[in-house]
Scaffold this motif. Structure first.
Motif, PDB file in Angstrom:
ATOM      1  N   ILE A   1       0.826  -1.209   0.000  1.00  0.00           N
ATOM      2  CA  ILE A   1       0.000   0.000   0.000  1.00  0.00           C
ATOM      3  C   ILE A   1       0.859   1.258   0.000  1.00  0.00           C
ATOM      4  O   ILE A   1       0.512   2.275  -0.620  1.00  0.00           O
ATOM      5  CB  ILE A   1      -0.947  -0.014   1.220  1.00  0.00           C
ATOM      6  N   PHE A   2       2.005   1.212   0.664  1.00  0.00           N
ATOM      7  CA  PHE A   2       2.861   2.394   0.793  1.00  0.00           C
ATOM      8  C   PHE A   2       3.853   2.566  -0.353  1.00  0.00           C
ATOM      9  O   PHE A   2       4.665   3.489  -0.330  1.00  0.00           O
ATOM     10  CB  PHE A   2       3.605   2.360   2.130  1.00  0.00           C
ATOM     11  N   PHE A   3       3.818   1.675  -1.373  1.00  0.00           N
ATOM     12  CA  PHE A   3       4.676   1.891  -2.540  1.00  0.00           C
ATOM     13  C   PHE A   3       4.354   3.241  -3.163  1.00  0.00           C
ATOM     14  O   PHE A   3       3.178   3.600  -3.322  1.00  0.00           O
ATOM     15  CB  PHE A   3       4.461   0.794  -3.584  1.00  0.00           C
ATOM     16  N   PRO A   4       5.367   4.023  -3.545  1.00  0.00           N
ATOM     17  CA  PRO A   4       5.103   5.369  -4.090  1.00  0.00           C
ATOM     18  C   PRO A   4       4.596   5.374  -5.520  1.00  0.00           C
ATOM     19  O   PRO A   4       4.049   6.378  -5.978  1.00  0.00           O
ATOM     20  CB  PRO A   4       6.475   6.047  -4.001  1.00  0.00           C
ATOM     21  N   LEU A   5       4.766   4.269  -6.260  1.00  0.00           N
ATOM     22  CA  LEU A   5       4.438   4.270  -7.681  1.00  0.00           C
ATOM     23  C   LEU A   5       3.402   3.211  -8.016  1.00  0.00           C
ATOM     24  O   LEU A   5       3.434   2.093  -7.476  1.00  0.00           O
ATOM     25  CB  LEU A   5       5.693   3.992  -8.525  1.00  0.00           C
ATOM     26  N   GLU A   6       2.483   3.570  -8.903  1.00  0.00           N
ATOM     27  CA  GLU A   6       1.644   2.588  -9.588  1.00  0.00           C
ATOM     28  C   GLU A   6       2.109   2.554 -11.032  1.00  0.00           C
ATOM     29  O   GLU A   6       2.077   3.578 -11.727  1.00  0.00           O
ATOM     30  CB  GLU A   6       0.167   2.973  -9.501  1.00  0.00           C
ATOM     31  N   THR A   7       2.580   1.416 -11.500  1.00  0.00           N
ATOM     32  CA  THR A   7       3.252   1.338 -12.794  1.00  0.00           C
ATOM     33  C   THR A   7       2.362   0.851 -13.920  1.00  0.00           C
ATOM     34  O   THR A   7       2.809   0.765 -15.062  1.00  0.00           O
ATOM     35  CB  THR A   7       4.471   0.405 -12.691  1.00  0.00           C
ATOM     36  N   SER A   8       1.125   0.518 -13.635  1.00  0.00           N
ATOM     37  CA  SER A   8       0.238  -0.029 -14.661  1.00  0.00           C
ATOM     38  C   SER A   8       0.069   0.950 -15.819  1.00  0.00           C
ATOM     39  O   SER A   8      -0.304   2.109 -15.629  1.00  0.00           O
ATOM     40  CB  SER A   8      -1.124  -0.334 -14.035  1.00  0.00           C
ATOM     41  N   GLY A   9       0.369   0.480 -17.028  1.00  0.00           N
ATOM     42  CA  GLY A   9       0.191   1.295 -18.222  1.00  0.00           C
ATOM     43  C   GLY A   9       1.249   2.339 -18.470  1.00  0.00           C
ATOM     44  O   GLY A   9       1.166   3.076 -19.455  1.00  0.00           O
ATOM     45  N   LYS A  10       2.263   2.435 -17.606  1.00  0.00           N
ATOM     46  CA  LYS A  10       3.280   3.466 -17.752  1.00  0.00           C
ATOM     47  C   LYS A  10       4.502   2.930 -18.500  1.00  0.00           C
ATOM     48  O   LYS A  10       4.818   1.743 -18.439  1.00  0.00           O
ATOM     49  CB  LYS A  10       3.716   3.982 -16.379  1.00  0.00           C
ATOM     50  N   GLY A  11       5.201   3.832 -19.169  1.00  0.00           N
ATOM     51  CA  GLY A  11       6.442   3.452 -19.834  1.00  0.00           C
ATOM     52  C   GLY A  11       7.551   3.191 -18.832  1.00  0.00           C
ATOM     53  O   GLY A  11       7.493   3.625 -17.690  1.00  0.00           O
ATOM     54  N   LEU A  12       8.572   2.462 -19.287  1.00  0.00           N
ATOM     55  CA  LEU A  12       9.707   2.151 -18.434  1.00  0.00           C
ATOM     56  C   LEU A  12      10.743   3.260 -18.526  1.00  0.00           C
ATOM     57  O   LEU A  12      10.996   3.801 -19.605  1.00  0.00           O
ATOM     58  CB  LEU A  12      10.336   0.820 -18.835  1.00  0.00           C
TER      59      LEU A  12
END
Length: 505
Positions: free
Chosen positions: A486-497
């Motif tokens: 829950i405390f991860f700063p990033l949601e990476t779904s659909g984002k470029g690398l």
């Protein structure tokens, strides 16, 4: 989505093409042609590596008991056969990550395949217990390179459906576990454990057989300033997928733009660069050594993600192997304290059957995680899986009948395997290309520590007649892992690398 066709969706937060300079990135190139036949071939090769790792890990369930009987080993000596593999993986996961980030993904998984296949085959001819321990330790070092293949495949997948395809890639682990259980069932009763080791090394040799035709990651090449070679691979990908690349200049996220290299390397000379319509801009990322790479993982930009990822990997591994051990101990409906280690099994046909059947518990976890990882996002999917697994285990604090116990343990394994699938999707996405395999390898090493500690804790508690305390411990680890997600700063779904730490700012 159609294989060979184009993905029509567009992630709004990806780098935009054009913007005055008519440039495009690797992300743009991947999205323009979608997940096609080229990626299917990459998936097949990476999947074979994942099958190789699964078979080498699963065979420990069968080889240990057989060797114990043949060589009159104690339970402690038998458990060391498993422990040394985890120790080797702990070392290999970080080491191969650094090698891969500095010298290429292909170099990384070439040496892991050589080490795994060679030591795995030689294990079948081990004359005594000590030599078997040493060879299985070396196998573990080779198996530690598994995250390299995961990162390599990730870098070929378009962003919009990257989560789903990465979970499909994780499905090759399930294929490997089922394959190994079937192989053991067929081979062990008639030919013995040595032949099982021989057959189990075949997937690693297949990696070597097809190595020459495997491409390097174009994203890695861009990051290292070898943009001409990256362009050559992207053009080949476009031809194979019957698609077209965006017009303009290929760039990476690293903002040090240079003119085309006037002194190309030998490998660059082999590339057809006669097409002047498409240009490349070489951009360079410096090499990072072991200590330097590790310090970057703990830099202000990455330290929060890194520490939370370590907690999540540790919790997933500790809980996964814990649930497997609890299945061995509790699924029979007996609450008595056994006198022998729960990681020691009889070598009868029931062992093969039980492992074979229990391996299928991961199939619904695979399907569930593949369904929700892109729809709900990485963080929500992973935390939900961990909390639901926690809920499945909670009723077992009080003794249940055999049917309820089996259902609850099955449900818990479905969810924890699904969470494990998603964390292997998320981990490479939160690191830049320059640190990707080092970051995932280090997190995987922390996970191996959880895998090593879990049997020791579970054995001590369960066989000390403290099953309730053992279950509460697993509950705590699962809950803390879910909170870390829950405390991860990033949601990476659909984002470029990202290609570098600088480009993540």
């Amino acid at each position: 989505m159609e294989i060979g066709g184009k993905i029509q969706s567009w992630a709004p937060n990806l780098p935009k093409m054009g913007s005055g300079s008519n440039t495009f990135t690797v992300d743009d190139a991947l999205i323009s042609q979608g997940f096609g036949y080229f990626q299917v071939l990459v998936l097949a090769y990476a999947g074979m590596g994942w099958i190789s790792e699964a078979t080498e890990m699963m065979l420990l369930s069968f080889v240990g008991p057989s060797v114990q009987v043949q060589w009159n080993l104690s339970s402690h000596e038998e458990s060391l056969i498993t422990s040394v593999v985890f120790v080797g993986m702990l070392i290999g996961a970080y080491s191969w990550g650094v090698v891969s980030d500095n010298y290429g993904r292909r170099v990384g998984f070439l040496f892991t395949a050589i080490v795994t296949s060679g030591a795995g085959l030689l294990s079948a001819f081990a004359p005594n217990y000590i030599s078997l321990l040493l060879l299985r330790f070396v196998v573990g070092i080779g198996l530690g390179g598994g995250p390299v293949l995961a990162s390599w495949f990730l870098e070929f997948v378009p962003a919009p459906n990257r989560g789903t395809w990465m979970v499909i890639f994780q499905g090759f682990w399930t294929i490997g576990t089922i394959l190994e259980a079937s192989l053991a069932w067929a081979v062990m009763p008639k030919l013995g454990w040595r032949w099982l080791l021989v057959f189990s090394s075949i997937p690693s040799f297949l990696l070597l057989l097809f190595y020459r035709i495997v491409p390097e990651s174009p994203r890695y090449l861009c990051m290292k300033g070898r943009t001409s070679e990256a362009m050559h691979i992207l053009e080949k990908m476009a031809r194979t997928n019957r698609a077209t690349l965006p017009p303009g200049v290929l760039v990476s996220d690293i903002r040090t733009e240079l003119d085309e290299n006037p002194h190309p390397s030998e490998s660059t000379n082999l590339i057809n660069v006669q097409d002047k319509k498409t240009k490349v801009v070489d951009e360079v990322e410096p090499k990072t050594g072991g200590i330097s790479a590790f310090s970057k993982l703990l830099s202000p930009e990455l330290i929060r993600s890194t520490l939370l990822l370590w907690i999540t990997f540790f919790g997933n591994a500790f809980s996964y192997y814990g649930i497997v051990l609890l299945t061995s101990e509790l699924s029979g409906g007996s609450s008595n304290c056994a006198s022998e280690s729960i990681i020691s099994h009889s070598v009868g046909s029931s062992l093969y059957k039980n492992v074979f059947i229990s391996s299928f518990a991961e199939v619904p976890g695979l399907l569930l995680s593949a369904t929700i990882v892109d729809r709900l996002g990485r963080k929500l999917s992973m935390s939900a899986m961990l909390f639901i697994s926690c809920a499945f285990l909670l009723p077992l604090v009080v003794e249940q009948n055999e049917a309820i116990t089996t259902i609850l343990l099955f449900g818990a394994r479905v969810c924890i395997s699904g969470s494990f699938n998603i964390v292997y999707v998320y981990a490479p996405e939160i690191y830049p290309t320059s640190l990707r395999t080092t970051g995932v390898g280090t997190a995987s090493s922390v996970g191996r520590i959880g895998g090593m500690l879990c049997p020791l804790v579970a054995v001590a508690l369960v066989h000390g007649c403290h099953q309730t305390i053992a279950l509460l411990l697993f509950e705590l680890v699962l809950f803390l892992s879910g909170m870390a997600v829950i405390f991860f700063p990033l949601e990476t779904s659909g984002k470029g690398l990202a290609d570098s730490v600088r480009s993540m700012k």
